[in-house]
Design a protein around this motif. Sequence first.
Motif, PDB file in Angstrom:
ATOM      1  N   LEU A   1       0.870  -1.192   0.060  1.00 29.13           N
ATOM      2  CA  LEU A   1       0.071  -0.127  -0.007  1.00 29.13           C
ATOM      3  C   LEU A   1       0.886   1.294  -0.122  1.00 29.13           C
ATOM      4  CD1 LEU A   1      -2.780  -1.028   2.472  1.00 29.13           C
ATOM      5  CD2 LEU A   1      -3.182  -0.718   0.023  1.00 29.13           C
ATOM      6  N   LYS A   2       1.865   1.070   0.687  1.00 28.27           N
ATOM      7  CA  LYS A   2       2.793   2.249   0.763  1.00 28.27           C
ATOM      8  C   LYS A   2       3.548   2.679  -0.683  1.00 28.27           C
ATOM      9  CE  LYS A   2       6.843   3.910   3.390  1.00 28.27           C
ATOM     10  NZ  LYS A   2       8.012   3.223   4.020  1.00 28.27           N
ATOM     11  N   ILE A   3       4.084   1.468  -1.219  1.00 29.75           N
ATOM     12  CA  ILE A   3       4.376   1.507  -2.839  1.00 29.75           C
ATOM     13  C   ILE A   3       3.281   2.251  -3.589  1.00 29.75           C
ATOM     14  CG2 ILE A   3       4.964   0.109  -4.911  1.00 29.75           C
ATOM     15  CD1 ILE A   3       6.388  -1.695  -2.950  1.00 29.75           C
ATOM     16  N   ILE A   4       2.151   1.844  -3.731  1.00 31.21           N
ATOM     17  CA  ILE A   4       1.030   2.453  -4.324  1.00 31.21           C
ATOM     18  C   ILE A   4       0.868   3.723  -4.009  1.00 31.21           C
ATOM     19  CG2 ILE A   4      -1.397   2.304  -4.660  1.00 31.21           C
ATOM     20  CD1 ILE A   4      -1.441  -0.736  -4.084  1.00 31.21           C
ATOM     21  N   ASP A   5       0.797   4.389  -2.850  1.00 34.14           N
ATOM     22  CA  ASP A   5       0.541   5.644  -2.423  1.00 34.14           C
ATOM     23  C   ASP A   5       1.877   6.449  -3.037  1.00 34.14           C
ATOM     24  OD1 ASP A   5      -1.544   5.242  -1.179  1.00 34.14           O
ATOM     25  OD2 ASP A   5      -0.797   5.133   0.969  1.00 34.14           O
ATOM     26  N   GLU A   6       3.043   6.112  -2.779  1.00 36.19           N
ATOM     27  CA  GLU A   6       4.096   6.564  -3.274  1.00 36.19           C
ATOM     28  C   GLU A   6       4.366   6.818  -4.855  1.00 36.19           C
ATOM     29  OE1 GLU A   6       7.253   4.603  -2.092  1.00 36.19           O
ATOM     30  OE2 GLU A   6       7.248   5.557   0.077  1.00 36.19           O
ATOM     31  N   ALA A   7       3.593   5.586  -5.490  1.00 37.86           N
ATOM     32  CA  ALA A   7       3.934   5.758  -7.163  1.00 37.86           C
ATOM     33  C   ALA A   7       2.724   6.827  -7.696  1.00 37.86           C
ATOM     34  CB  ALA A   7       3.396   4.449  -7.809  1.00 37.86           C
ATOM     35  N   MET A   8       1.589   6.880  -6.863  1.00 36.57           N
ATOM     36  CA  MET A   8       0.564   7.668  -7.314  1.00 36.57           C
ATOM     37  C   MET A   8       0.794   8.957  -7.188  1.00 36.57           C
ATOM     38  SD  MET A   8      -3.114   5.406  -6.110  1.00 36.57           S
ATOM     39  CE  MET A   8      -4.058   6.576  -7.161  1.00 36.57           C
ATOM     40  N   ALA A   9       1.598   9.591  -5.912  1.00 35.54           N
ATOM     41  CA  ALA A   9       1.942  10.863  -5.491  1.00 35.54           C
ATOM     42  C   ALA A   9       3.155  11.257  -6.572  1.00 35.54           C
ATOM     43  CB  ALA A   9       2.441  10.870  -4.164  1.00 35.54           C
ATOM     44  N   GLN A  10       3.959  10.303  -6.689  1.00 34.01           N
ATOM     45  CA  GLN A  10       5.000  10.697  -7.690  1.00 34.01           C
ATOM     46  C   GLN A  10       4.430  11.076  -9.105  1.00 34.01           C
ATOM     47  OE1 GLN A  10       7.773   7.601  -8.656  1.00 34.01           O
ATOM     48  NE2 GLN A  10       9.176   8.702  -9.113  1.00 34.01           N
ATOM     49  N   THR A  11       3.309  10.293  -9.660  1.00 33.21           N
ATOM     50  CA  THR A  11       2.911  10.466 -10.753  1.00 33.21           C
ATOM     51  C   THR A  11       2.036  11.907 -11.087  1.00 33.21           C
ATOM     52  OG1 THR A  11       2.509   8.022 -11.174  1.00 33.21           O
ATOM     53  CG2 THR A  11       1.340   9.603 -12.653  1.00 33.21           C
ATOM     54  N   ARG A  12       1.302  12.170  -9.823  1.00 33.48           N
ATOM     55  CA  ARG A  12       0.589  13.280  -9.871  1.00 33.48           C
ATOM     56  C   ARG A  12       1.541  14.484  -9.825  1.00 33.48           C
ATOM     57  NH1 ARG A  12      -2.892  10.908  -5.878  1.00 33.48           N
ATOM     58  NH2 ARG A  12      -4.628   9.760  -6.748  1.00 33.48           N
ATOM     59  N   ARG A  13       2.561  14.466  -9.214  1.00 32.89           N
ATOM     60  CA  ARG A  13       3.597  15.430  -8.950  1.00 32.89           C
ATOM     61  C   ARG A  13       4.260  15.651 -10.365  1.00 32.89           C
ATOM     62  NH1 ARG A  13       6.147  13.830  -4.162  1.00 32.89           N
ATOM     63  NH2 ARG A  13       7.706  12.851  -5.519  1.00 32.89           N
ATOM     64  N   ALA A  14       4.771  14.659 -10.909  1.00 32.95           N
ATOM     65  CA  ALA A  14       5.581  14.594 -12.260  1.00 32.95           C
ATOM     66  C   ALA A  14       4.674  15.196 -13.499  1.00 32.95           C
ATOM     67  CB  ALA A  14       6.114  13.386 -12.639  1.00 32.95           C
TER      68      ALA A  14
END
Lengths: 187, 98
Positions: free
Chosen positions: A10-23
């Motif tokens: 779940l942590k990996i998912i949250d980080e990947a989603m946040a990174q994508t939105r930020r990028a």
Amino acid sequence: MERTEALESLKIIDEAMAQTRRAIAHSGSGYFFIIWGIVWLVGFLGNELLAPPVAGYLWLALDVLGLASSVIVGIRMNRRVRSPEGKRTGLRAAALWGLLMVYGVVLFWAASPPPDRFSLFVTLFIGFAYAIAGLWISTPLLLTGLGISALAAIVWVAAPGLLPYALSLLGGGGMIAVGAYMLRAWK
Amino acid sequence: MAELDAIIHQPARLRLMAALEALKPDESVEFTFLRNLLNLTDGNLGAHLRKLEEAKYVRLEKTFVERKPRTYIALTPRGRQAFREHVQALQDILARPS
């Protein structure tokens, strides 16, 4: 599956989603900061080191190069994510910058600042434009606008003769550093 | 109760699906942008995308922009549903009394 493994997933998912939105939202901004940082660095140094007419032509050339580079980068960035809103958003951003530039020229004409305050006036207006655009586009742009305005005002009060050097090295250099950080951290 | 999805569970595909889930429903993302974002090689990302495409979780659209080939990727409704069920299954594991 263990709880720790589920938590890790779940942590990996949250980080990947946040990174994508930020990028998607911000990463391209790094290129704009670097382009305009270079314009400031060279332009304000030119103000001090070159004869006024030559410095004027240098600014003109730098602004044209900065605008052309920004348009090219903007088009390339827009291609990374396709959406029905993408083109409309790009056009609105271009219109925002266009309007701010027009208002800058009109205000300069209306206020007619004395020559020793040209740099201060232009810098404060650009700081204002960045801050306003930043409210809509991105927080780093807002902070850069406020930082540039504060830098110009403080240096003008404390040591007006150093203003071009401060705008070149701290303003332009700072924008380049922020842009490089954004490209590295928010790829 | 939702079940874990073996196709999504693999770490690289989990990040890939999460990145695509972060897009709006009508958005798609370019291959190189996704590759750089996830720190994967062309071959690695291509292999994971094939697997997800076989499961009908992602949709690949090949197009030309200024005569250069580009691939845009998006989640399918089925992929979005599968991803959300996978997340629900992970949350169910956490909610289980230990």
